[in-house]
Scaffold this motif. Sequence first.
Motif, short mmCIF file in Angstrom:
data_model
loop_
_atom_site.label_atom_id
_atom_site.label_comp_id
_atom_site.label_asym_id
_atom_site.label_seq_id
_atom_site.Cartn_x
_atom_site.Cartn_y
_atom_site.Cartn_z
N VAL A 91 0.84 -1.20 0.00
CA VAL A 91 0.00 0.00 0.00
C VAL A 91 0.88 1.25 0.00
CG1 VAL A 91 -1.64 1.36 1.34
CG2 VAL A 91 -1.97 -1.10 1.10
N CYS A 92 1.87 1.28 0.89
CA CYS A 92 2.74 2.45 0.97
C CYS A 92 3.56 2.61 -0.31
CB CYS A 92 3.67 2.33 2.18
SG CYS A 92 2.78 2.40 3.77
N GLY A 93 3.96 1.49 -0.91
CA GLY A 93 4.70 1.55 -2.17
C GLY A 93 3.85 2.12 -3.29
N MET A 94 2.58 1.72 -3.35
CA MET A 94 1.68 2.26 -4.38
C MET A 94 1.51 3.75 -4.21
SD MET A 94 -1.34 -0.60 -4.96
CE MET A 94 -1.56 -1.12 -3.25
N LEU A 95 1.39 4.21 -2.98
CA LEU A 95 1.22 5.65 -2.73
C LEU A 95 2.47 6.43 -3.10
CD1 LEU A 95 -0.73 5.46 0.64
CD2 LEU A 95 -1.63 6.24 -1.57
N GLN A 96 3.64 5.86 -2.83
CA GLN A 96 4.88 6.51 -3.24
C GLN A 96 4.95 6.65 -4.76
OE1 GLN A 96 7.71 3.95 -0.99
NE2 GLN A 96 8.57 5.88 -0.26
N GLU A 97 4.56 5.59 -5.46
CA GLU A 97 4.56 5.62 -6.93
C GLU A 97 3.61 6.67 -7.46
OE1 GLU A 97 3.71 1.75 -8.42
OE2 GLU A 97 5.37 0.78 -7.33
N LYS A 98 2.41 6.73 -6.87
CA LYS A 98 1.42 7.70 -7.34
C LYS A 98 1.89 9.12 -7.10
CE LYS A 98 -3.42 9.13 -6.71
NZ LYS A 98 -3.74 9.27 -8.14
N THR A 99 2.45 9.37 -5.94
CA THR A 99 2.93 10.72 -5.63
C THR A 99 4.07 11.12 -6.55
OG1 THR A 99 2.32 10.35 -3.31
CG2 THR A 99 3.76 12.22 -3.79
N SER A 100 4.96 10.17 -6.88
CA SER A 100 6.05 10.47 -7.79
C SER A 100 5.51 10.81 -9.18
CB SER A 100 6.99 9.27 -7.90
OG SER A 100 7.58 8.99 -6.65
N ALA A 101 4.46 10.08 -9.61
CA ALA A 101 3.85 10.34 -10.91
C ALA A 101 3.19 11.71 -10.95
CB ALA A 101 2.83 9.25 -11.23
N GLN A 102 2.60 12.11 -9.81
CA GLN A 102 1.98 13.44 -9.74
C GLN A 102 3.00 14.54 -9.95
OE1 GLN A 102 -1.11 11.78 -6.35
NE2 GLN A 102 0.13 13.55 -5.89
#
Length: 487
Positions: A476-487
């Motif tokens: 879950v935390c990894g997915m959020l890191q990926e999404k924030t990086s994409a933003q």
Amino acid sequence: MLAHLAAIIANTDGGVFGEESRLFTRSALVFSPGDSAVESAVREYVLSAADDRAIAHEQVIYFSQAIALLECPEVGETPTEGLIAFLLLAANDHVHDWLSPDNVDLDALDDAVADFWFLGLFNHGGDPLQQLVRMVLMMEQQPRINALSDPNKWHELQRHALGTTFPEYLDSFLGPIFMFGRHWGKDSPPVINPSSLFKHTDLAPGVGERWIAELTWSLDDAASHLASRKRSNGLPHAPTIFYRKPFVSVRPDVVVASSPWMVAQQLTIGLWGRFNAAANTMFGRSGNQIWSSTFGELFERWCRSLVEEAQAQSLFAGTVFMSPSVGDDNEIEDVVVFENNLVMLGSVKAKVVRETAVKIAHSREDPVAWLRSFFFESRIEGKAKGYRAGALWLLHDKVDRIRAGEYEPRIPRDAYVLPVLIVFDNVCDTTMFYRWLERECIRQGVLQQVDVLPATLASADNYESMMAFASRGKSVCGMLQEKTSAQ
């Protein structure tokens, strides 16, 4: 014809860029038999236009339906597909404009956020069946707070809102109408004959017809409503009346659905509105607060159930911290996942965006003001309205409490924080919005502590998908890191 086109686009492969949509629009214009200068110019334009330029899409269809309701006679010659396609092409130049200028200074980023949020109301996809299942899981729960924790009051509210219990309304009407709408298309126009539709059901005579009537505009009422919201040039402004009622009665016992998309809206925001109106009837001035808090509790319990189901799987990464009950003294935040010194702070927000903020907003000022209030309202302003503060200020305070060590040993004070808002309604989830949100957070000093990632907005659909991936072992935390990086 416009409603039929909406059904074709909604229920066939490819949507607005699909083959059926192209046949109805591009092909009709290219192969038009006319040879006038205008028709030749249109033909040349369509042939040169990129494939990703849709002529018929959800917003322009509603705009054209509104013009038809305002201006077209009830009887007359049926327009050709070519004429409809030409009118849609022309309407695209006028489909969106604000009713009035802004009274406050907005910059280019504010303007873009307002424009994209309004445009995001349309053609945004999503699985209506997934939304239906979610509402069923939420609404079949017994509330545990305020006056509606009394089962008798909860059932009374349902009867005020729907005329029956929610399960019966869903099984006998809303569910079947929704599934019926998924089959409208090329060979099945979106037309209902209420008397025939309910003739062979177990419903008492007239009940099904009454339910349809509650979601149906008469031609006169629809035209009157649209006429009250014209722009200065006479064109209809923000013709989103079908969110309230997706059907139009064109003749006795003949009802046309504006689109399958708007029928699907009755599964979510439509139901919320009916229950809110019923709560106001039952409880008077406190009705809105009672229903809003109840709905928030039901949505939060649904969110909690998903992370609990994901955590129960052997592949789930991390530890979930949730209090025994919603909002008790042990709660860190609504949904908390800790993994390798990363912590997701998930705050659940069931607030529904008011109609005047976006759907029928007068100017860009309206959606921008709503966003600023929702995310950044001060504690003093919030207290005056009966709320604590803006959603991101509340998360900011939780980060301060983590840094002060209040949640140790569960969450260490030096944890890397991933703040998330899990929202029920459509709240402007675009790349431009994240730029605006980051700028506003910096300006106001919100979530600017050390080792705090920018806030992520998770729609109910996205949150459900995230927990499905988590149950299969994706962090879950990894997915959020990926999404924030994409933003």
